[in-house]
Design an enzyme around this catalytic site. Structure first.
Site, PDB file in Angstrom:
ATOM      1  N   HIS A 230       0.866  -1.186   0.000  1.00  0.00           N
ATOM      2  CA  HIS A 230       0.000   0.000   0.000  1.00  0.00           C
ATOM      3  C   HIS A 230       0.896   1.228   0.000  1.00  0.00           C
ATOM      4  O   HIS A 230       1.842   1.304   0.781  1.00  0.00           O
ATOM      5  CB  HIS A 230      -0.888  -0.022   1.257  1.00  0.00           C
ATOM      6  CG  HIS A 230      -2.063   0.879   1.143  1.00  0.00           C
ATOM      7  ND1 HIS A 230      -1.945   2.248   1.091  1.00  0.00           N
ATOM      8  CD2 HIS A 230      -3.389   0.618   1.043  1.00  0.00           C
ATOM      9  CE1 HIS A 230      -3.160   2.781   0.978  1.00  0.00           C
ATOM     10  NE2 HIS A 230      -4.045   1.807   0.941  1.00  0.00           N
ATOM     11  N   ARG A 246      -6.838   9.662  -0.550  1.00  0.00           N
ATOM     12  CA  ARG A 246      -6.598  10.086  -1.947  1.00  0.00           C
ATOM     13  C   ARG A 246      -7.905  10.139  -2.710  1.00  0.00           C
ATOM     14  O   ARG A 246      -8.113  11.016  -3.544  1.00  0.00           O
ATOM     15  CB  ARG A 246      -5.614   9.126  -2.612  1.00  0.00           C
ATOM     16  CG  ARG A 246      -4.192   9.362  -2.146  1.00  0.00           C
ATOM     17  CD  ARG A 246      -3.249   8.282  -2.640  1.00  0.00           C
ATOM     18  NE  ARG A 246      -3.443   7.035  -1.931  1.00  0.00           N
ATOM     19  CZ  ARG A 246      -3.493   5.836  -2.486  1.00  0.00           C
ATOM     20  NH1 ARG A 246      -3.357   5.721  -3.785  1.00  0.00           N
ATOM     21  NH2 ARG A 246      -3.674   4.754  -1.761  1.00  0.00           N
TER      22      ARG A 246
END
Ligand SMILES: Cc1cc2nc3c(=O)[nH]c(=O)nc-3n(C[C@H](O)[C@H](O)[C@H](O)COP(=O)(O)OP(=O)(O)OC[C@H]3O[C@@H](n4cnc5c(N)ncnc54)[C@H](O)[C@@H]3O)c2cc1C
Length: 548
Positions: A230, A246
Site C-alpha cells: 500500500h 486520496r
C-alpha cells in the site's frame, strides 16, 4: 461439543459464512485465534465496492472490466463477474444487518472514488467501514445462536481419505490440544502480509497460519508472489493512511513539494513511484491541507483524530510523512468458487485464491470478496453438512500435534524468536519487496531456509501453560517461514513483471506467464511448482522441484 459446520476466522468472510451456514438444524461454531473483535476486517477503513443498481449493466461491466484490468490477465472472469453481480445484494444484506453506510443529501448510499476504478463505487461508513460491518455481523451471528470459540489456535485440519472430518486446535488459555469434529469446515483465516513484520499494515499475527495448514493438508497455494504494497503507510508506525484520503482528493508530494504520480493510479504503480523517489533520497508526504478542516473531519474522521491525538499533527495544516508497506496478499489456497480439493472443506476471504484479484487487487474489492464468497462458502457448507455424515478423525495427526507442543515446552532455548520474526520481516521487505531481482530472491531463500531449520529447535522459555504467548509466537514463526518459502519460490519462477510483482531484471510483462503458479509442499521443505492454465483445474507442466 460436536458441530455440523465449523468456521475458522472471525473477520468479515468468516462471519458471513457462519451466518449463512446456520439454520435450525445446523449447529455452527466460529473459531478465532484471539479475541473475536480483532481482525484485519475490523481495521478496514476506506470502503467496499459495489454497483448499487443491479440493472445498470454499463456500470456493472465497468466494475468487472476494472477488476480484470487490475488482475493483469490472471483474473478469473467467472468469479469476478459473480462477485461484481452479487455486490448490490450484499450491500442490501449488510444494511439489513444494521450497517449504516454514509448517505448523500438525497438519502442514497454515498460512494467515493478508489484507485483503479473508472467511477465512484466505494460505499463507506466514514473511515471505519470494516469495524462497522464487523460489529453488525457479530451481533447478527450472536442473535442466531452461533457459538464463538475464541483463543483457539488452529494447528491442522483433520481429514479422512478425501473428506474433512474436523479441526485440531491449541486452546491458548491452557495449551491443551482440542479436536472439533465437524461435517463441514470453512476456513477464513485472512492473508499473510503480517509476515513482513515491521513493514506491514497488518497485525503481526497475520502469519498465514491457515495457508500453512492447507499446505500441510496437501492443498495447492496459488499466486503467492503477488503481495500488494500500500503506498500510504504512516512512515513511523506503518498505520494505514486509507486510500479514501486520496479518493477524497488528497495529494502525494515529495520533499520538494512536487506531485509526481497520479494518486488514483493502481497501488502497484503508486508504490513503485514512491519507492523510486525514496531511492533518490526524497521524503514523501500525504497532503490534505487543501481539503479544509471540515471536509477532513467529515470524510476521514479516524485519520484526522489519530493524526491529531497520536502524532500531534493537524492534517488541515500539516503534512504527514508516508512510505509504502505490505498490506494485502493476492495469493492464497487454490479454490473453485470456495470449494477446495478436500470434500467438505470450503475456503473464503483473503486466504482463498478464487482469482478475483489476479496480479493486483483494487482497493475496496477485498471487503466485497470477503462478503460475497463468505456468503457462498456458508451456503455450500450448509448444503454439504445436510447431505453428509461425520467422517472419522485420523488420530495420527492429533498425536503429532500433541508431541510437537510437548517438544516446544520441554527443551531449553537460548534463541530470541521475536528477534527472528523481526529479521524475517526485514529480509522479506528488502529482498522480496516492491522491487525484486534474482540475487535478492536467492539471498532471501537461503536466509529463510536457515531460519526454518532453527525454528524447529525452538522452545518456550517460560513453561507456563496458561496463555503462553511464546508458544503462539513459535507456531506463527514456523507458519510464516513455510509461507515465505512458497512466496520466494513463486517469485523466482515468475521471470517477468506483472501487477504487484516487479522484477528489475525482467521489467516487462511476458505472455509466456499469462498463467498462475500453483505450489505444493510434497514433504517438509520440498516444494513443487506447476503452471496452471487459466480456468483449467489441472497441472499442465511440472517445471520445478525444490530440493533442500
Ligand atoms: C488496515 C487495513 C485496512 C483495510 N482497508 C480496506 C478497505 O477499505 N477496503 C477493502 O476492501 N479492504 C481493506 N482491507 C483489506 C481487508 O480488510 C481484508 O482483506 C479482509 O478484511 C479480509 O477478511 P477475512 O475475513 O478474509 O480475514 P480477516 O479479517 O483477516 O480475519 C482472519 C481471521 O482468522 C483468524 N485466524 C487466523 N489464523 C488463525 C489460526 N491459526 N487459528 C484460528 N483463527 C485464525 C483470525 O483470528 C481472524 O479472526 C484493509 C486491510 C487492512 C489491514
Amino acid at each position: 461439543m460436536i458441530y455440523d459446520v465449523i468456521v475458522v476466522g472471525g473477520g468479515i468472510a468468516g462471519l458471513m459464512a457462519a451466518i449463512e451456514a446456520k439454520d435450525e438444524q445446523n449447529k455452527v461454531a466460529l473459531i478465532t485465534k484471539g479475541n473475536i473483535f480483532k481482525s484485519n476486517s475490523s481495521m478496514a477503513s476506506g470502503g467496499i465496492n459495489a454497483v448499487l443498481d443491479p440493472n445498470d449493466t454499463k456500470e456493472l461491466n465497468e466494475h468487472i472490466q476494472d477488476t480484470l484490468n487490475s488482475a493483469k490477465k490472471l483474473g478469473n472472469k467467472k468469479a469476478i463477474t459473480y462477485m461484481c453481480k452479487q455486490a448490490s445484494h450484499i450491500i442490501e444484506k449488510l444494511v439489513d444487518y444494521g450497517v449504516s453506510f454514509d448517505r448523500d443529501e438525497e438519502g442514497n448510499i454515498a460512494q467515493r472514488p478508489f484507485g483503479g476504478g473508472k467511477s465512484n463505487r466505494t460505499c463507506y461508513v466514514g473511515d471505519k467501514t470494516g469495524s462497522a460491518i464487523t460489529m453488525a455481523l457479530i451481533k447478527k451471528a450472536k442473535s442466531i445462536g452461533i457459538t464463538f470459540l475464541p483463543n483457539n489456535f488452529v494447528l491442522n485440519i483433520a481429514k479422512y481419505q478425501d473428506k474433512v472430518s474436523g479441526i485440531i486446535t491449541l486452546n491458548k488459555e491452557n495449551s491443551q490440544i482440542i479436536v472439533y469434529p465437524s461435517k463441514a469446515v470453512i476456513l477464513a483465516g485472512g492473508g499473510y502480509a503480517g509476515i513482513y513484520r515491521g513493514y506491514s499494515t497488518n497485525a503481526p499475527d497475520y502469519t498465514g497460519d491457515l495457508l500453512a495448514v492447507c499446505l500441510r493438508a496437501g492443498l495447492c497455494l496459488k499466486d503467492m508472489e503477488f503481495i500488494q504494497f500500500h503506498p500510504t503507510g504512516f512512515a513511523k508506525t506503518n498505520y494505514l493512511i486509507t486510500e479514501a484520503a486520496r479518493g477524497e482528493g488528497g495529494y502525494i508530494i515529495n520533499s520538494e513539494g512536487k506531485r509526481f504520480v497520479n494518486e488514483l493510479d493502481t497501488r502497484d504503480n503508486v508504490a513503485r513511484a514512491i519507492l523510486k523517489e525514496e531511492i533518490e533520497g526524497k521524503k514523501i508526504f500525504i497532503d490534505l491541507r487543501h481539503l479544509g478542516v471540515e471536509e477532513i473531519k467529515t470524510k476521514l474522521p479516524s485519520l484526522y483524530n489519530t493524526a491529531l491525538i497520536q502524532w500531534d499533527t493537524d492534517l488541515s495544516e500539516e503534512l504527514l510523512e508516508i512510505k509504502p508497506v505490505a498490506h494485502y496478499t493476492m495469493g492464497g489456497v487454490e479454490v473453485n468458487m470456495t470449494k477446495s480439493e478436500i470434500k467438505g472443506l470450503f475456503i473464503c476471504g483473503e486466504m482463498a485464491s478464487n482469482s478475483v484479484h489476479g496480479a493486483n487487487r483494487l482497493g475496496g474489492n477485498s471487503l466485497l470478496e470477503s462478503t460475497v464468497f463468505g456468503e457462498l462458502a456458508g451456503l455450500n457448507a450448509k448444503e454439504y453438512a445436510k447431505q453428509n455424515e461425520y467422517s472419522p478423525i485420523d488420530y495420527n495427526v492429533v498425536v503429532n500435534d500433541i508431541n510437537m507442543i510437548d517438544f516446544i515446552f520441554k527443551g531449553e532455548t537460548t534463541k530470541n524468536f521475536n528477534a527472528i520474526r523481526v529479521s524475517l520481516g526485514k529480509c522479506l521487505f528488502e529482498k522480496v519487496g516492491i522491487i525484486r531481482n534474482e540475487q535478492s530472491l536467492i539471498h532471501a531463500f537461503d536466509y529463510v531456509k536457515y531460519l526454518r531449520q532453527i525454528s524447529y529447535t525452538l522452545h518456550c522459555i517460560s513453561k507456563e501453560k496458561n496463555n503462553n504467548v511464546e508458544l503462539s509466537s513459535i507456531l506463527e514463526l514456523r507458519n510464516a517461514l513455510e509461507i515465505s518459502e512458497a512466496i520466494i519460490l513463486s517469485a523466482q519462477k515468475r521471470v517477468e513483471s506483472r501487477g504487484a510483482h516487479f522484477r528489475e531484471d525482467y521489467p516487462d510483462i511476458s505472455s509466456t506467464f499469462d498463467r498462475s503458479f500453483l505450489i505444493k509442499e510434497l514433504k517438509k521443505g520440498f516444494f513443487k511448482i506447476s503452471f496452471k492454465e487459466n480456468d483449467i483445474l489441472k497441472f499442465i507442466k511440472n517445471i520445478f522441484i525444490n530440493k533442500d
